[in-house]
Design a protein around this motif. Structure first.
Motif, PDB file in Angstrom:
ATOM      1  N   LEU A 214       0.462  43.148 -43.860  1.00  0.00           N
ATOM      2  CA  LEU A 214       0.531  42.222 -42.741  1.00  0.00           C
ATOM      3  C   LEU A 214       1.118  42.914 -41.518  1.00  0.00           C
ATOM      4  N   CYS A 215       0.583  42.564 -40.366  1.00  0.00           N
ATOM      5  CA  CYS A 215       1.147  43.035 -39.109  1.00  0.00           C
ATOM      6  C   CYS A 215       2.357  42.154 -38.776  1.00  0.00           C
ATOM      7  N   LYS A 216       3.024  42.526 -37.710  1.00  0.00           N
ATOM      8  CA  LYS A 216       4.227  41.800 -37.320  1.00  0.00           C
ATOM      9  C   LYS A 216       3.947  40.308 -37.127  1.00  0.00           C
ATOM     10  N   GLU A 217       2.850  40.033 -36.444  1.00  0.00           N
ATOM     11  CA  GLU A 217       2.530  38.637 -36.132  1.00  0.00           C
ATOM     12  C   GLU A 217       2.205  37.848 -37.394  1.00  0.00           C
ATOM     13  N   HIS A 218       1.397  38.436 -38.256  1.00  0.00           N
ATOM     14  CA  HIS A 218       0.996  37.712 -39.459  1.00  0.00           C
ATOM     15  C   HIS A 218       2.134  37.637 -40.472  1.00  0.00           C
ATOM     16  N   TYR A 219       2.998  38.634 -40.440  1.00  0.00           N
ATOM     17  CA  TYR A 219       4.172  38.555 -41.313  1.00  0.00           C
ATOM     18  C   TYR A 219       5.050  37.385 -40.897  1.00  0.00           C
ATOM     19  N   LYS A 220       5.182  37.243 -39.588  1.00  0.00           N
ATOM     20  CA  LYS A 220       5.963  36.121 -39.050  1.00  0.00           C
ATOM     21  C   LYS A 220       5.333  34.797 -39.482  1.00  0.00           C
ATOM     22  N   GLU A 221       4.016  34.740 -39.368  1.00  0.00           N
ATOM     23  CA  GLU A 221       3.283  33.535 -39.757  1.00  0.00           C
ATOM     24  C   GLU A 221       3.476  33.257 -41.256  1.00  0.00           C
ATOM     25  N   TRP A 222       3.406  34.328 -42.060  1.00  0.00           N
ATOM     26  CA  TRP A 222       3.560  34.178 -43.504  1.00  0.00           C
ATOM     27  C   TRP A 222       4.966  33.702 -43.859  1.00  0.00           C
ATOM     28  N   LYS A 223       5.939  34.307 -43.165  1.00  0.00           N
ATOM     29  CA  LYS A 223       7.325  33.935 -43.428  1.00  0.00           C
ATOM     30  C   LYS A 223       7.556  32.461 -43.122  1.00  0.00           C
ATOM     31  N   LYS A 224       6.964  32.031 -42.017  1.00  0.00           N
ATOM     32  CA  LYS A 224       7.090  30.634 -41.619  1.00  0.00           C
ATOM     33  C   LYS A 224       6.456  29.732 -42.674  1.00  0.00           C
ATOM     34  N   ALA A 225       5.291  30.137 -43.146  1.00  0.00           N
ATOM     35  CA  ALA A 225       4.564  29.335 -44.133  1.00  0.00           C
ATOM     36  C   ALA A 225       5.319  29.276 -45.454  1.00  0.00           C
ATOM     37  N   THR A 226       5.883  30.394 -45.886  1.00  0.00           N
ATOM     38  CA  THR A 226       6.586  30.396 -47.170  1.00  0.00           C
ATOM     39  C   THR A 226       7.930  29.696 -47.059  1.00  0.00           C
ATOM     40  N   LYS A 227       8.500  29.718 -45.889  1.00  0.00           N
ATOM     41  CA  LYS A 227       9.770  29.022 -45.697  1.00  0.00           C
ATOM     42  C   LYS A 227       9.560  27.518 -45.879  1.00  0.00           C
ATOM     43  N   ASP A 228       8.447  27.043 -45.341  1.00  0.00           N
ATOM     44  CA  ASP A 228       8.118  25.633 -45.521  1.00  0.00           C
ATOM     45  C   ASP A 228       7.955  25.317 -47.007  1.00  0.00           C
ATOM     46  N   ASP A 229       7.298  26.238 -47.719  1.00  0.00           N
ATOM     47  CA  ASP A 229       7.093  26.050 -49.149  1.00  0.00           C
ATOM     48  C   ASP A 229       8.416  25.956 -49.894  1.00  0.00           C
ATOM     49  N   ARG A 230       9.285  26.891 -49.548  1.00  0.00           N
ATOM     50  CA  ARG A 230      10.577  26.919 -50.222  1.00  0.00           C
ATOM     51  C   ARG A 230      11.365  25.644 -49.962  1.00  0.00           C
ATOM     52  N   ASP A 231      11.315  25.191 -48.739  1.00  0.00           N
ATOM     53  CA  ASP A 231      12.039  23.967 -48.404  1.00  0.00           C
ATOM     54  C   ASP A 231      11.502  22.792 -49.212  1.00  0.00           C
ATOM     55  N   THR A 232      10.200  22.728 -49.338  1.00  0.00           N
ATOM     56  CA  THR A 232       9.585  21.656 -50.109  1.00  0.00           C
ATOM     57  C   THR A 232      10.023  21.727 -51.564  1.00  0.00           C
ATOM     58  N   GLU A 233      10.027  22.961 -52.075  1.00  0.00           N
ATOM     59  CA  GLU A 233      10.411  23.160 -53.468  1.00  0.00           C
ATOM     60  C   GLU A 233      11.864  22.763 -53.694  1.00  0.00           C
ATOM     61  N   LYS A 234      12.694  23.168 -52.755  1.00  0.00           N
ATOM     62  CA  LYS A 234      14.111  22.869 -52.859  1.00  0.00           C
ATOM     63  C   LYS A 234      14.324  21.354 -52.856  1.00  0.00           C
ATOM     64  N   ALA A 235      13.625  20.692 -51.977  1.00  0.00           N
ATOM     65  CA  ALA A 235      13.764  19.249 -51.870  1.00  0.00           C
ATOM     66  C   ALA A 235      13.331  18.586 -53.174  1.00  0.00           C
ATOM     67  N   ARG A 236      12.281  19.154 -53.782  1.00  0.00           N
ATOM     68  CA  ARG A 236      11.789  18.592 -55.022  1.00  0.00           C
ATOM     69  C   ARG A 236      12.794  18.824 -56.152  1.00  0.00           C
ATOM     70  N   PHE A 237      13.379  20.021 -56.148  1.00  0.00           N
ATOM     71  CA  PHE A 237      14.326  20.360 -57.200  1.00  0.00           C
ATOM     72  C   PHE A 237      15.588  19.493 -57.126  1.00  0.00           C
ATOM     73  N   SER A 238      16.042  19.272 -55.917  1.00  0.00           N
ATOM     74  CA  SER A 238      17.305  18.551 -55.777  1.00  0.00           C
ATOM     75  C   SER A 238      17.166  17.099 -56.210  1.00  0.00           C
ATOM     76  N   ARG A 239      15.930  16.675 -56.320  1.00  0.00           N
ATOM     77  CA  ARG A 239      15.712  15.293 -56.721  1.00  0.00           C
ATOM     78  C   ARG A 239      15.958  15.112 -58.223  1.00  0.00           C
ATOM     79  N   PHE A 240      15.808  16.206 -58.975  1.00  0.00           N
ATOM     80  CA  PHE A 240      15.984  16.114 -60.425  1.00  0.00           C
ATOM     81  C   PHE A 240      17.392  16.483 -60.875  1.00  0.00           C
TER      82      PHE A 240
END
Ligand SMILES: [Zn+2]
Length: 70
Positions: free
Chosen positions: A44-70
């Protein structure tokens, strides 16, 4: 570290920037960052790495929110 060979270009379809990060393709798949299918490593180039990081951060947040519910 040391995974980017000199002159490696971004794997994203239609992107011709220099790669700054090498990632396992499965980690990039499904994040909205468009890499060709069948790749093992995505570069990934700098721009797409940034985009990927943003996308995976959203994923992680979703996962975390799901985990904390249990
Ligand atoms: Zn790119």
């Amino acid at each position: 570290m040391g995974l980017i060979s000199k002159g490696a270009k971004c794997s994203v379809t239609g992107c011709d920037n220099d790669g700054v990060r090498s990632l396992t393709a499965s980690k990039v798949d499904g994040t909205g960052v468009g890499i060709p299918h069948g790749l093992k490593k995505a570069i990934l180039c700098k721009e797409h790495y940034k985009e990927w990081k943003k996308a995976t951060k959203d994923d992680r947040d979703t996962e975390k929110a799901r985990f904390s519910r249990f």
